[in-house]
Design an enzyme around this catalytic site. Structure first.
Site, mmCIF file in Angstrom:
data_model
loop_
_atom_site.group_PDB
_atom_site.id
_atom_site.type_symbol
_atom_site.label_atom_id
_atom_site.label_comp_id
_atom_site.label_asym_id
_atom_site.label_seq_id
_atom_site.Cartn_x
_atom_site.Cartn_y
_atom_site.Cartn_z
ATOM 1 N N VAL A 1 0.822 -1.212 0.000
ATOM 2 C CA VAL A 1 0.000 0.000 0.000
ATOM 3 C C VAL A 1 0.856 1.262 0.000
ATOM 4 O O VAL A 1 0.341 2.357 -0.130
ATOM 5 C CB VAL A 1 -0.952 0.037 1.219
ATOM 6 C CG1 VAL A 1 -1.900 -1.129 1.169
ATOM 7 C CG2 VAL A 1 -0.160 0.041 2.521
ATOM 8 N N LYS B 1 5.083 14.365 -6.506
ATOM 9 C CA LYS B 1 4.830 14.700 -5.107
ATOM 10 C C LYS B 1 5.752 15.841 -4.696
ATOM 11 O O LYS B 1 6.972 15.698 -4.668
ATOM 12 C CB LYS B 1 5.074 13.488 -4.197
ATOM 13 C CG LYS B 1 4.871 13.797 -2.715
ATOM 14 C CD LYS B 1 5.167 12.585 -1.841
ATOM 15 C CE LYS B 1 5.070 12.944 -0.370
ATOM 16 N NZ LYS B 1 5.413 11.804 0.516
ATOM 17 N N PRO C 1 6.663 20.931 2.655
ATOM 18 C CA PRO C 1 7.179 20.936 1.282
ATOM 19 C C PRO C 1 8.551 20.288 1.157
ATOM 20 O O PRO C 1 9.292 20.161 2.135
ATOM 21 C CB PRO C 1 7.286 22.427 0.981
ATOM 22 C CG PRO C 1 7.685 23.013 2.308
ATOM 23 C CD PRO C 1 6.990 22.167 3.362
ATOM 24 N N ALA D 1 3.772 6.410 -1.772
ATOM 25 C CA ALA D 1 4.364 7.741 -1.739
ATOM 26 C C ALA D 1 5.820 7.633 -1.312
ATOM 27 O O ALA D 1 6.194 6.740 -0.562
ATOM 28 C CB ALA D 1 3.595 8.647 -0.773
ATOM 29 N N THR E 1 8.181 7.059 4.878
ATOM 30 C CA THR E 1 9.563 6.689 5.190
ATOM 31 C C THR E 1 9.876 5.217 4.938
ATOM 32 O O THR E 1 11.048 4.831 4.985
ATOM 33 C CB THR E 1 9.883 7.008 6.656
ATOM 34 O OG1 THR E 1 8.936 6.341 7.508
ATOM 35 C CG2 THR E 1 9.822 8.503 6.910
#
Length: 512
Positions: free
Chosen positions: A58, A89, A107, A61, A355
């Site tokens: 899953v 991203k 950011p 990112a 991470t």
């Protein structure tokens, strides 16, 4: 059962064979990078995975360091994004974390410009203390692009810090693993589709000698890499390395994931929304939106969590709920004997700041930097374990700050997090910032100063004073400088294009 005593000649010389147990993101990242770095070396790489075992898959990112990995294995961002339905991203949009109705952006970029050796945030703090109301986020180009759903490739040599920003990618984890597998196999990695039934440990050395499979094939090796996920077949089951639980600091222990159709613009960022018993992720891909509710089971039932997530989907669900149980924490050792654990077998810190893939990547890089021969000098393992422990603890502290700094009063989970004592290193870091805006950077920090600044500003953690060297400039000087910075950011933003149109010509997904 124990294997026969190794012959003396088997204990010396370079590695001859590496066996990776488990596929998925961790296994195939290890296979590709090892194959590239050990090219022309007399070492075989074998990856064992079972088609009958589903990976968690899953994590969609990443952080900007993933692009270094792409370069290391000789592929481009375009290749990966086109193969894995990837998007850009620029950071993470945090909604309702400080309190309901508040939001801030983390950011991948710098805030403002240094001057005379003084970091920008001290000038910003000076102006705030003087009554000038302005947001730190107003001075970050990455944030400005994200807020407008825009993107452009950053220049390699920005003329000043104000124009520096970085970017990462979102991708379909299953397609990403498939892409890596294709590369690894073409570079000579052998894949064995089999279920492991037994791990043979040498009684004399405590090292893993080999594994047996259900199909009857025995696979021996010199170095074993455990990428078997939460099962931790090698590091945990066979070698008995204990797990250090951090649930007291990171309370969520379950997640439900469910993709859906997209309804709205293709945003170039991840969104994280705090909920009553955890938080929800939203990750936009070219073909769908990834969604998940990460939650603490002591505060909400599985059925309630599923219902909550279903009710918050922006479009039609594209799959049934995928339920995941986990314990945040790490292994007491990541390298034991001749076995190194990567990915979920090594530990898990929940997906709050993306991470997991970073820890896989740095784990492989550290292994290559300390690559042993067949003697497996314990000094190498000790250094690997020392630095990896620091890395995990630094990430843990950064994630814990998200929970501890909340102002969501009257909600049991959030109240408990706010009342939990800070780990020593995090307490020292916060104290120094609150005293004079001083930013501490420890060894093996994954998140650098701008990331911590985004958390401090987002949660309203203020400094009592600023660097006195900032008084070199008067308030009118700084007011004019801040106006120029805003204008410079606006000029840069005007050169960007919509995220969706950028993907169309840069990395349009190929049919799968």
């Amino acid at each position: 059962m124990a294997s026969q005593e190794p012959r003396p000649e088997d204990k010396v010389g370079p590695l001859r064979s590496i066996v990776i147990v488990g596929g998925g993101t961790a296994g195939w990242m290890a296979a590709t990078l090892l194959a590239r770095r050990l090219e022309r070396q007399p070492v075989t790489i074998t990856l064992i995975e079972s088609s009958d075992i589903r990976t968690v898959g899953v994590g969609e990112a990443t952080v900007p360091g993933i692009r270094d990995f792409f370069r290391d294995i000789g592929v481009t961002e375009q290749e990966v994004m086109a193969a894995a339905q990837g998007t850009v991203k620029l950071g993470i949009d945090f909604v309702d974390w400080k309190c309901v109705g508040a939001r801030f952006f983390h950011p991948f970029g710098l805030y403002g410009m240094r001057s005379r050796g003084v970091a920008f945030h001290h000038y910003w703090q000076k102006m705030r203390h003087a009554g000038h109301a302005t947001e730190l986020s107003d001075f970050c180009l990455s944030t400005a692009l994200a807020e407008r759903n825009l993107f452009m490739l950053p220049t390699d040599r920005p003329v000043h810090d104000l124009l520096f920003y970085d970017w990462a990618v979102h991708f379909d984890a299953g397609l990403y693993a498939r892409f890596l597998a294709g590369k690894a196999l073409s570079w000579g990695v052998e894949r064995v589709d089999a279920t492991i039934t037994n791990v043979r440990v040498d009684a004399a050395t405590g090292h893993i000698a080999g594994v047996d499979t259900r199909c009857g094939k025995a696979i021996d090796g010199d170095l074993f890499i455990d990428c078997s996920g939460f099962r931790a077949l090698l590091i945990g089951d066979a070698l008995g390395v204990a797990y250090h639980d951090w649930t007291n600091l990171l309370p969520c222990d379950r997640a439900v994931a469910m993709p859906c159709e997209r309804d709205g613009p293709l945003t170039p960022y991840t969104r994280s929304t705090a909920l009553g018993a955890g938080w929800q992720w939203r990750i936009p891909l070219q073909h769908r939106v990834g969604n998940g509710y990460v939650y603490a089971s002591r505060y909400i039932s599985d059925d309630e969590a599923v219902a909550t997530l279903r009710g918050r989907l922006e479009g039609e669900a594209l799959a049934e709920p995928n339920m995941i149980r986990f314990r945040t924490g790490r292994r007491d050792a990541f390298w034991q004997g001749n076995c190194v654990a990567l990915g979920l077998a090594a530990g898990f810190m929940e997906p709050l700041e993306s991470t997991s893939i970073t820890l896989i990547q740095t784990g492989i890089e550290k292994l290559l930097a300390l690559l042993p021969d067949r003697r497996f000098d314990p000094t190498l393992a000790a250094e690997y374990n020392r630095t990896t422990t620091l890395e995990y603890e630094r990430i843990r502290d950064f994630l814990f700050l998200h929970y501890q700094a909340n102002q969501r009063h009257g909600e049991p989970m959030w109240d408990r997090c706010r009342d939990t004592a800070l780990p020593e290193a995090l307490a020292r870091k916060l104290s120094l910032f609150k005293a004079r805006g001083h930013l501490v950077r420890y060894e093996w920090e994954t998140f650098q100063d701008p990331s911590w600044l985004s958390m401090y500003a987002g949660f309203g953690i203020d400094a009592a004073a600023y660097d006195p060297m900032a008084d070199y400039f008067s308030e009118p000087d700084l007011e004019a400088a801040l106006a120029r910075m805003k204008a410079s950011i606006a000029q840069a933003v005007a050169l960007a294009e919509p995220h969706a149109s950028f993907l169309e010509h840069f990395a349009r997904a190929v049919p799968n």
